[in-house]
Design an enzyme around this catalytic site. Structure first.
Site, PDB file in Angstrom:
ATOM      1  N   MET A 325       0.828  -1.206   0.000  1.00  0.00           N
ATOM      2  CA  MET A 325       0.000   0.000   0.000  1.00  0.00           C
ATOM      3  C   MET A 325       0.862   1.255   0.000  1.00  0.00           C
ATOM      4  O   MET A 325       0.561   2.245  -0.680  1.00  0.00           O
ATOM      5  CB  MET A 325      -0.938  -0.006   1.210  1.00  0.00           C
ATOM      6  CG  MET A 325      -2.069  -1.012   1.115  1.00  0.00           C
ATOM      7  SD  MET A 325      -3.187  -0.959   2.540  1.00  0.00           S
ATOM      8  CE  MET A 325      -3.958   0.644   2.321  1.00  0.00           C
ATOM      9  N   TRP A 328       2.388   1.627  -3.418  1.00  0.00           N
ATOM     10  CA  TRP A 328       1.353   2.059  -4.358  1.00  0.00           C
ATOM     11  C   TRP A 328       1.200   3.573  -4.342  1.00  0.00           C
ATOM     12  O   TRP A 328       1.011   4.205  -5.386  1.00  0.00           O
ATOM     13  CB  TRP A 328       0.022   1.391  -4.013  1.00  0.00           C
ATOM     14  CG  TRP A 328      -1.143   2.000  -4.725  1.00  0.00           C
ATOM     15  CD1 TRP A 328      -1.387   2.001  -6.072  1.00  0.00           C
ATOM     16  CD2 TRP A 328      -2.230   2.737  -4.144  1.00  0.00           C
ATOM     17  NE1 TRP A 328      -2.556   2.680  -6.350  1.00  0.00           N
ATOM     18  CE2 TRP A 328      -3.088   3.145  -5.184  1.00  0.00           C
ATOM     19  CE3 TRP A 328      -2.552   3.079  -2.826  1.00  0.00           C
ATOM     20  CZ2 TRP A 328      -4.239   3.879  -4.961  1.00  0.00           C
ATOM     21  CZ3 TRP A 328      -3.707   3.815  -2.593  1.00  0.00           C
ATOM     22  CH2 TRP A 328      -4.537   4.197  -3.661  1.00  0.00           C
ATOM     23  N   HIS A 329       1.316   4.198  -3.177  1.00  0.00           N
ATOM     24  CA  HIS A 329       1.213   5.649  -3.113  1.00  0.00           C
ATOM     25  C   HIS A 329       2.413   6.324  -3.774  1.00  0.00           C
ATOM     26  O   HIS A 329       2.282   7.438  -4.300  1.00  0.00           O
ATOM     27  CB  HIS A 329       1.097   6.115  -1.658  1.00  0.00           C
ATOM     28  CG  HIS A 329      -0.266   5.927  -1.069  1.00  0.00           C
ATOM     29  ND1 HIS A 329      -0.585   4.869  -0.248  1.00  0.00           N
ATOM     30  CD2 HIS A 329      -1.408   6.657  -1.195  1.00  0.00           C
ATOM     31  CE1 HIS A 329      -1.849   4.971   0.119  1.00  0.00           C
ATOM     32  NE2 HIS A 329      -2.380   6.040  -0.446  1.00  0.00           N
ATOM     33  N   GLY A 330       3.566   5.671  -3.758  1.00  0.00           N
ATOM     34  CA  GLY A 330       4.737   6.262  -4.397  1.00  0.00           C
ATOM     35  C   GLY A 330       6.020   5.657  -3.863  1.00  0.00           C
ATOM     36  O   GLY A 330       6.079   5.192  -2.718  1.00  0.00           O
TER      37      GLY A 330
END
Length: 398
Positions: A325, A328-330
């Site tokens: 997660m 996924w954000h960066g």
């Protein structure tokens, strides 16, 4: 008539065009008829408003993406019963994730320059595509029609930031009008006005009025200070009201169109522990990762007996889940640290629950519940400070 480029739900004129376009659809639904061709026209219009004009390159990326995912999902549907089913399954999951992975990796190696394959909402469309492949493998989706898949993929109210719907639920509503459309209309109106309160009043106050002030004070202090603590709480409030407001707009628009998409927030700051918080915060994303990542990883670890202890398997699953997660954000240290923070907290929370079961004499009353809510709130706000990237600016990019 030429429509200007607009970010969904970002300005009042967008809502004027939206409600105007939805009126004929609402009238049809009131009389028990879903006018699919008109719904498709409205979808194309608002996709053009979001991805056309000066954002034409995003529009081209979206078209290419839809063609890619249609090919991936459709091909897997026809190959799912062939030999080497497991290998074929993993291959097509990777193929479905591939465009998103490219858009996440390219900025990391090219000075934060966005990938030409990227567009607003690519993550949420990828979740829908991966979900399709996984549920086809499980036998939960037994029929596939590419036009129905594209309709699900490009459902414009939720295309940019969710909520993340499930294909089987969406498909049931897509083919018929709701039995009591007035109920949908009532819920939609309430959520629309609550969204205005959240995003354009409270979100604006915390994000545009207070946040620049506390950010400036924190930068001037140059380190850990009361101003930084103020930034932590103001940013947390802004993040909630802005995102929850957007989600309410997306859900309200869906309601007006006769769809009951899942809610995204359910009083998350009243959660008494971190696991309950994730059952209330960005719920459609939390449940997606739980169902399609964590539970499947746990099943594999337990089936193959990778670890003797179920507790160890669970903890490994949590760290894998929240690291994913975070990434996924960066691909930045603070997103990864944010994932590690929550994984560690959930593991400690599970350990505490097991300890309480062995010691039933420990107090459990309104006071302990209130203290748990307060403690969880402060811990979550601390994680949002980490998530914001402000610490990176404050300490490393002065």
């Amino acid at each position: 008539m030429m429509f200007p480029h607009m970010i969904p739900y970002a300005e009042p004129i967008y809502f004027f065009y939206l409600l105007l376009a939805l009126c004929p659809l609402a009238i049809g639904l009131y009389f028990g008829k879903r006018v699919k061709w008109y719904e498709s026209c409205v979808t194309l219009l608002f996709l053009w408003m979001s991805f056309g004009g000066e954002q034409w390159h995003q529009g081209l990326a979206l078209v290419g993406y839809v063609l890619w995912q249609s090919g991936v999902v459709g091909t897997y549907f026809h190959l799912r019963s062939k030999k080497n089913q497991t290998s074929v399954f993993y291959l097509f999951v990777l193929l479905a994730i591939f465009p998103l992975a490219i858009t996440k990796v390219v900025p990391f190696f090219h000075d934060n320059q966005p990938s030409l394959l990227g567009f607003l909402g690519i993550s949420y469309l990828t979740f829908r595509s991966v979900q399709m492949v996984m549920e086809m493998r499980d036998g939960m989706i037994k029929e596939y029609q590419w036009l129905h898949f594209i309709r699900f993929l490009l459902f414009f109210p939720t295309i940019s930031s969710g909520p993340i719907d499930r294909y089987r639920r969406f498909e049931k509503e897509a083919n018929q009008a709701p039995a009591d459309y007035l109920d949908y209309l009532e819920k939609g109106v309430k959520r629309l006005f609550l969204g205005f309160l959240y995003k354009f009043m409270l979100g604006y106050f915390f994000g545009q009025v207070l946040l620049p002030v506390v950010a400036k004070e924190a930068m001037m202090s140059g380190g850990v200070s009361w101003a930084l603590v103020g930034y932590m709480y103001v940013y947390s409030m802004y993040l909630f009201f802005d995102f929850a407001g957007y989600s309410l707009f997306a859900i309200a628009t869906s309601n007006f169109m006769g769809y009951d998409v899942p809610i995204n927030f359910n009083k998350p700051f009243l959660a008494p522990n971190i696991k309950e918080f994730w059952n209330r915060w960005h719920m459609s994303l939390s449940f997606w990762f739980r169902d399609y990542v964590y539970m499947r990883l746990m099943f594999t670890l337990m089936k193959k007996k990778v670890f003797k202890s179920r507790v160890v398997s669970s903890n490994v699953g949590y760290f894998a889940l929240f690291l994913l997660m975070g990434i996924w954000h960066g691909l930045t240290w603070y997103y990864i640290a944010y994932g590690i923070y929550h994984a560690t907290w959930i593991c400690l929370n599970d350990a505490w629950i097991r300890y309480k079961k062995r010691h039933p004499s420990l107090p459990s009353n309104r006071l302990t519940h209130s203290l748990a809510v307060i403690g969880t709130f402060h811990g979550v706000c601390l994680s949002f400070l980490l998530f914001s990237g402000f610490l990176n600016t404050l300490f490393f990019l002065k």
